[in-house]
Enzyme design. Structure first.
Site, short mmCIF file in Angstrom:
data_model
loop_
_atom_site.label_atom_id
_atom_site.label_comp_id
_atom_site.label_asym_id
_atom_site.label_seq_id
_atom_site.Cartn_x
_atom_site.Cartn_y
_atom_site.Cartn_z
N ASP A 1 0.85 -1.19 0.00
CA ASP A 1 0.00 0.00 0.00
C ASP A 1 0.89 1.24 0.00
O ASP A 1 2.12 1.15 -0.14
CB ASP A 1 -1.00 -0.03 1.16
CG ASP A 1 -0.36 0.22 2.54
OD1 ASP A 1 0.90 0.36 2.60
OD2 ASP A 1 -1.09 0.27 3.54
N CYS B 1 3.01 -3.40 4.02
CA CYS B 1 2.18 -2.23 4.31
C CYS B 1 2.89 -1.50 5.46
O CYS B 1 4.10 -1.66 5.62
CB CYS B 1 0.73 -2.61 4.63
SG CYS B 1 0.46 -3.61 6.10
N THR C 1 2.61 -1.86 8.80
CA THR C 1 3.07 -2.82 9.81
C THR C 1 3.29 -4.22 9.24
O THR C 1 3.91 -5.07 9.90
CB THR C 1 2.01 -2.98 10.92
OG1 THR C 1 0.79 -3.44 10.30
CG2 THR C 1 1.75 -1.67 11.64
N HIS D 1 8.83 -24.57 8.76
CA HIS D 1 7.80 -25.26 9.56
C HIS D 1 6.38 -25.08 9.04
O HIS D 1 5.57 -25.99 9.13
CB HIS D 1 7.84 -24.76 11.02
CG HIS D 1 9.05 -25.24 11.77
ND1 HIS D 1 9.16 -25.16 13.13
CD2 HIS D 1 10.21 -25.81 11.33
CE1 HIS D 1 10.34 -25.65 13.52
NE2 HIS D 1 11.00 -26.05 12.43
N HIS E 1 5.06 -31.27 10.73
CA HIS E 1 4.80 -29.97 10.11
C HIS E 1 3.66 -30.07 9.09
O HIS E 1 2.77 -29.23 9.05
CB HIS E 1 6.06 -29.42 9.44
CG HIS E 1 7.17 -29.16 10.41
ND1 HIS E 1 6.97 -28.46 11.58
CD2 HIS E 1 8.48 -29.52 10.39
CE1 HIS E 1 8.12 -28.41 12.25
NE2 HIS E 1 9.05 -29.04 11.55
C1 RB5 Z 1 -1.91 2.70 6.51
O1 RB5 Z 1 -1.87 3.92 7.18
C2 RB5 Z 1 -1.67 1.56 7.49
O2 RB5 Z 1 -2.77 1.41 8.33
C3 RB5 Z 1 -1.37 0.28 6.76
O3 RB5 Z 1 -0.25 0.46 5.94
C4 RB5 Z 1 -1.03 -0.93 7.61
O4 RB5 Z 1 -0.07 -0.63 8.56
C5 RB5 Z 1 -2.17 -1.67 8.17
O5 RB5 Z 1 -2.02 -2.74 8.77
#
Ligand code: RB5
Length: 148
Positions: A8, A65, A67, A98, A134
């Site tokens: 994203d 993204c 996180t 695994h 596994h």
């Molecule tokens: C976007 O601001 C953020 O929420 C997205 O990139 C991500 O971290 C969501 O899990």
């Protein structure tokens, strides 16, 4: 290998660096993420990449993204997808050895460029340890998926 990469807006810059790095390792990369910094919706990108992996159009996928969590949650809703969020190389290796993960995710706001490259390399170089406990556990996950 043929690898899909998706992201994203939070991960556009890192996506380009990781894409180039994967190509330097000799793999083909299909970029289906946003190339813009304009706000967009990570579930769309996670699903699109996961659909390609599930259909066997590519060998595996890399998702980024902010996180790594949101895009991985979306990907894991697609049947047959096993995507793990990694912020370290040991986890990146183990999700293949695994869990036979077919996608990896990480956060552009969490890991730096060099660590991201090491994470991807660990994932791509690792091999599923196969059979035994596994495989049994992966089959149990598939059974949960088939309940729905
Ligand atoms: C976007 O601001 C953020 O929420 C997205 O990139 C991500 O971290 C969501 O899990």
């Amino acid at each position: 290998m043929k690898i899909v990469i998706a992201n994203d807006h939070a991960a556009t810059d890192l996506k380009f660096e990781v894409k180039e790095y994967i190509e330097s390792l000799g793999h083909e990369v299909i970029n289906i993420g946003t190339d813009s910094h304009e706000s967009c919706h990570y579930p769309e990108y996670g699903k699109k990449a996961a659909d390609m992996v599930a259909a066997g159009e590519v060998d595996c996928g890399v998702l980024i993204c902010g996180t790594g969590v949101g895009i991985s949650l979306a990907a894991n809703k697609v049947k047959g997808i096993r995507c793990g969020v990694c912020s370290d190389t040991a986890t990146a290796r183990l999700i293949k050895q695994h869990n036979n993960a077919n996608m990896i995710a990480f956060g552009a706001r969490i890991v730096g460029t060099e660590l991201a490259k090491d994470i991807v390399k660990s994932f791509l170089e690792a091999e599923f340890e196969g059979g035994g406990r596994h495989q049994q556990r992966i089959d149990m996950i598939s059974a949960i998926e088939n309940e729905g």
